[in-house]
Design a protein around this motif. Structure first.
Motif, mmCIF file in Angstrom:
data_model
loop_
_atom_site.group_PDB
_atom_site.id
_atom_site.type_symbol
_atom_site.label_atom_id
_atom_site.label_comp_id
_atom_site.label_asym_id
_atom_site.label_seq_id
_atom_site.Cartn_x
_atom_site.Cartn_y
_atom_site.Cartn_z
ATOM 1 N N ASP A 70 0.812 -1.224 0.000
ATOM 2 C CA ASP A 70 0.000 0.000 0.000
ATOM 3 C C ASP A 70 0.845 1.274 0.000
ATOM 4 O O ASP A 70 0.306 2.376 -0.040
ATOM 5 C CB ASP A 70 -0.994 0.001 1.164
ATOM 6 C CG ASP A 70 -0.337 -0.029 2.532
ATOM 7 O OD1 ASP A 70 0.906 0.080 2.613
ATOM 8 O OD2 ASP A 70 -1.064 -0.165 3.529
ATOM 9 N N THR A 71 2.190 1.119 -0.002
ATOM 10 C CA THR A 71 3.052 2.287 -0.143
ATOM 11 C C THR A 71 3.407 2.560 -1.610
ATOM 12 O O THR A 71 4.048 3.566 -1.900
ATOM 13 C CB THR A 71 4.350 2.124 0.655
ATOM 14 O OG1 THR A 71 5.123 1.029 0.117
ATOM 15 C CG2 THR A 71 4.052 1.860 2.130
ATOM 16 N N ALA A 72 3.004 1.679 -2.504
ATOM 17 C CA ALA A 72 3.283 1.879 -3.928
ATOM 18 C C ALA A 72 2.311 2.898 -4.506
ATOM 19 O O ALA A 72 1.090 2.744 -4.365
ATOM 20 C CB ALA A 72 3.161 0.554 -4.672
ATOM 21 N N PRO A 73 2.805 3.949 -5.153
ATOM 22 C CA PRO A 73 1.888 4.916 -5.776
ATOM 23 C C PRO A 73 1.102 4.264 -6.906
ATOM 24 O O PRO A 73 1.686 3.612 -7.771
ATOM 25 C CB PRO A 73 2.830 5.999 -6.321
ATOM 26 C CG PRO A 73 4.160 5.753 -5.669
ATOM 27 C CD PRO A 73 4.218 4.302 -5.369
ATOM 28 N N VAL A 74 -0.197 4.425 -6.912
ATOM 29 C CA VAL A 74 -1.046 3.832 -7.940
ATOM 30 C C VAL A 74 -1.354 4.901 -8.988
ATOM 31 O O VAL A 74 -1.693 6.038 -8.641
ATOM 32 C CB VAL A 74 -2.346 3.279 -7.324
ATOM 33 C CG1 VAL A 74 -3.267 2.729 -8.415
ATOM 34 C CG2 VAL A 74 -2.024 2.196 -6.305
ATOM 35 N N PRO A 75 -1.218 4.583 -10.271
ATOM 36 C CA PRO A 75 -1.545 5.562 -11.313
ATOM 37 C C PRO A 75 -2.960 6.108 -11.169
ATOM 38 O O PRO A 75 -3.860 5.423 -10.668
ATOM 39 C CB PRO A 75 -1.398 4.755 -12.608
ATOM 40 C CG PRO A 75 -0.408 3.681 -12.267
ATOM 41 C CD PRO A 75 -0.697 3.315 -10.838
ATOM 42 N N GLU A 76 -3.161 7.334 -11.633
ATOM 43 C CA GLU A 76 -4.445 8.015 -11.490
ATOM 44 C C GLU A 76 -5.423 7.625 -12.598
ATOM 45 O O GLU A 76 -5.964 8.475 -13.316
ATOM 46 C CB GLU A 76 -4.247 9.533 -11.482
ATOM 47 C CG GLU A 76 -3.567 10.075 -10.237
ATOM 48 C CD GLU A 76 -3.550 11.590 -10.243
ATOM 49 O OE1 GLU A 76 -4.635 12.205 -10.339
ATOM 50 O OE2 GLU A 76 -2.454 12.172 -10.184
ATOM 51 N N TYR A 77 -5.670 6.326 -12.720
ATOM 52 C CA TYR A 77 -6.617 5.865 -13.727
ATOM 53 C C TYR A 77 -7.997 6.466 -13.463
ATOM 54 O O TYR A 77 -8.485 6.469 -12.342
ATOM 55 C CB TYR A 77 -6.731 4.342 -13.685
ATOM 56 C CG TYR A 77 -5.456 3.587 -13.956
ATOM 57 C CD1 TYR A 77 -4.768 3.725 -15.159
ATOM 58 C CD2 TYR A 77 -4.928 2.710 -13.005
ATOM 59 C CE1 TYR A 77 -3.608 3.016 -15.408
ATOM 60 C CE2 TYR A 77 -3.774 1.994 -13.247
ATOM 61 C CZ TYR A 77 -3.115 2.152 -14.448
ATOM 62 O OH TYR A 77 -1.958 1.438 -14.687
ATOM 63 N N GLY A 78 -8.614 6.978 -14.513
ATOM 64 C CA GLY A 78 -9.966 7.499 -14.397
ATOM 65 C C GLY A 78 -10.062 8.973 -14.127
ATOM 66 O O GLY A 78 -11.141 9.560 -14.264
ATOM 67 N N SER A 79 -8.916 9.612 -13.779
ATOM 68 C CA SER A 79 -8.983 11.046 -13.489
ATOM 69 C C SER A 79 -7.756 11.812 -13.922
ATOM 70 O O SER A 79 -7.826 13.034 -14.097
ATOM 71 C CB SER A 79 -9.195 11.274 -11.983
ATOM 72 O OG SER A 79 -8.104 10.750 -11.243
ATOM 73 N N GLY A 80 -6.620 11.134 -14.110
ATOM 74 C CA GLY A 80 -5.408 11.865 -14.443
ATOM 75 C C GLY A 80 -4.292 10.978 -14.952
ATOM 76 O O GLY A 80 -3.140 11.144 -14.557
ATOM 77 N N SER A 81 -4.614 10.035 -15.844
ATOM 78 C CA SER A 81 -3.596 9.170 -16.438
ATOM 79 C C SER A 81 -3.582 9.350 -17.947
ATOM 80 O O SER A 81 -4.482 9.966 -18.529
ATOM 81 C CB SER A 81 -3.863 7.699 -16.108
ATOM 82 O OG SER A 81 -4.924 7.179 -16.898
#
Length: 395
Positions: free
Chosen positions: A15-26
């Motif tokens: 849960d420390t891995a940054p997740v891409p902003e799919y759906g709003s800013g990818s």
């Protein structure tokens, strides 16, 4: 004398891995947002900060991430001056998607879908139908493109809705399978020089009341891979592409928006044993592994039947302080590949997925000699690789 404080390795929490902003800013959200503003049916504006324009141009510079522009104001004065315009004037970047690599990102751009849906979730991935590794950039071994990636591109849908659509790129890309599954639709105009591409892109942008033009430049990435970002060769390419961007911006026809972005950033990795872990020389990492896919900073690991749990445990124990190491289901559940995973894509993702946190890569000196010799690399979830610009010029 005090004894050294030995400790068992503590793996990085997923849960420390940054997740891409799919759906709003990818990257996957860019074209859907632009064509929604052009009233193409079936699309909604996913990046809320952007303002609609009748004519939209996307200039994608391969390998030029957000942090590289920020760090080089002297070599890229024009691009650097546009940083405050990024993402609709918020001065913020968008994210590439995972893995942050060319084939995956270009498919996300062109289809408007995250990797879990378009189905190109890495540099090399296993084909569940054959059991062999499929290189999705070079398209080897040959695989029927429309079977591998069946979704229509945004360009195709925009063209069908009456938007004048064109791609302007190097002629050698016109017939590649990756272009066909990710970037086809409307007209392809091959031009050798960067200056010609900028001029033709501006002309095509003016050719319709509603137009969508995509143009591309690859050599910033090429020089980074070969020589690294501290090299004169890389800096020279950055200076050149800065001039190309200015050239295009100065030719925009009325009612246009130019968006300058990238498919990923890049990081230089030293050539030492601590920074480059050679899978082909490491019996421990190789135990129970049938295929090693992906690339140095974003590995798909395919276990022999029945060995998945053991492979996960070993990779987590050996690498877990330097890599986020996840099972397939954990990586999917964390949203690394997007909110939806098509059934045909599920088996392409590794039984184990390893994404680099530290300045380190997993090479394969025997099976991947070319890739293992690269200085600049990318693929993971770190900001230097993941964050890309969305610089804007309007007329």
């Amino acid at each position: 004398m005090a004894q050294p404080a030995w400790h068992d390795p503590v793996p990085l929490a997923l849960d420390t891995a940054p997740v891409p902003e799919y759906g709003s800013g990818s990257l996957a959200d860019l074209l859907p947002t632009l064509v929604a503003g052009q009233e193409v049916p079936g699309f909604t504006a996913a990046i809320p900060e952007l303002t609609p324009a009748d004519r939209n141009c996307v200039f994608l510079i391969d390998g030029l991430g957000w942090e590289q522009i920020r760090a080089h104001p002297d070599e890229a004065p024009f691009l650097h001056s546009l940083l405050p315009t990024s993402r609709g004037g918020t001065g913020r970047p968008i994210t590439a998607g995972f893995p942050s690599t060319t084939a995956t990102s270009l498919a996300s751009v062109g289809t408007g879908l995250p990797p879990g849906e378009h189905g190109l979730p890495g540099y090399t991935v296993r084909d569940p139908g054959t059991g062999a590794l499929m290189n999705q950039l070079r398209w080897k071994p040959w695989t029927e493109p429309k079977v591998w990636q069946p979704h229509p591109t945004v360009f195709q849908l925009a063209d069908a809705a009456g938007v004048r659509t064109a791609q302007v790129s190097a002629p050698m890309f016109e017939q590649t399978p990756l272009t066909k599954v990710a970037l086809s639709g409307g007209s392809f105009l091959g031009r050798l020089s960067g200056e010609e591409r900028m001029d033709v892109a501006a002309q095509r942008l003016a050719a319709g009341d509603r137009s969508l033009v995509y143009t591309y430049y690859s050599e910033v990435d090429g020089k980074g891979h070969r020589f690294g970002m501290d090299s004169d060769a890389w800096r020279g390419q950055l200076m050149y592409v800065d001039g190309l961007a200015r050239r295009l911006a100065e030719q925009l026809p009325p009612r246009s928006a130019l968006y300058i972005t990238a498919d990923h950033g890049m990081i230089d990795i030293p050539f030492d044993e601590q920074s480059r872990i050679d899978f082909d020389e490491d019996w421990e990492l190789g135990a129970g592994v049938a295929l090693l896919g992906g690339e140095g900073r974003a590995r798909h690991v395919y276990a022999v039947p029945g060995a998945q749990a053991d492979v996960l445990a070993v990779w987590r124990e050996v690498l877990g302080e330097q890599f986020w190491v996840a099972s397939r289901e954990e990586a999917i559940g964390a949203g690394w590949f997007g909110p939806v995973i098509d059934e045909r894509v599920h088996g392409r993702i590794g039984d184990v997925v390893a994404a680099a946190h530290d300045d380190v890569i997993i090479t394969a000196s025997v099976n991947e000699p070319h890739e293992s010799a690269m200085t600049g690399v990318h693929g993971s979830l770190t900001p230097v690789e993941q964050l890309v610009p969305l610089l804007e010029v309007r007329s």
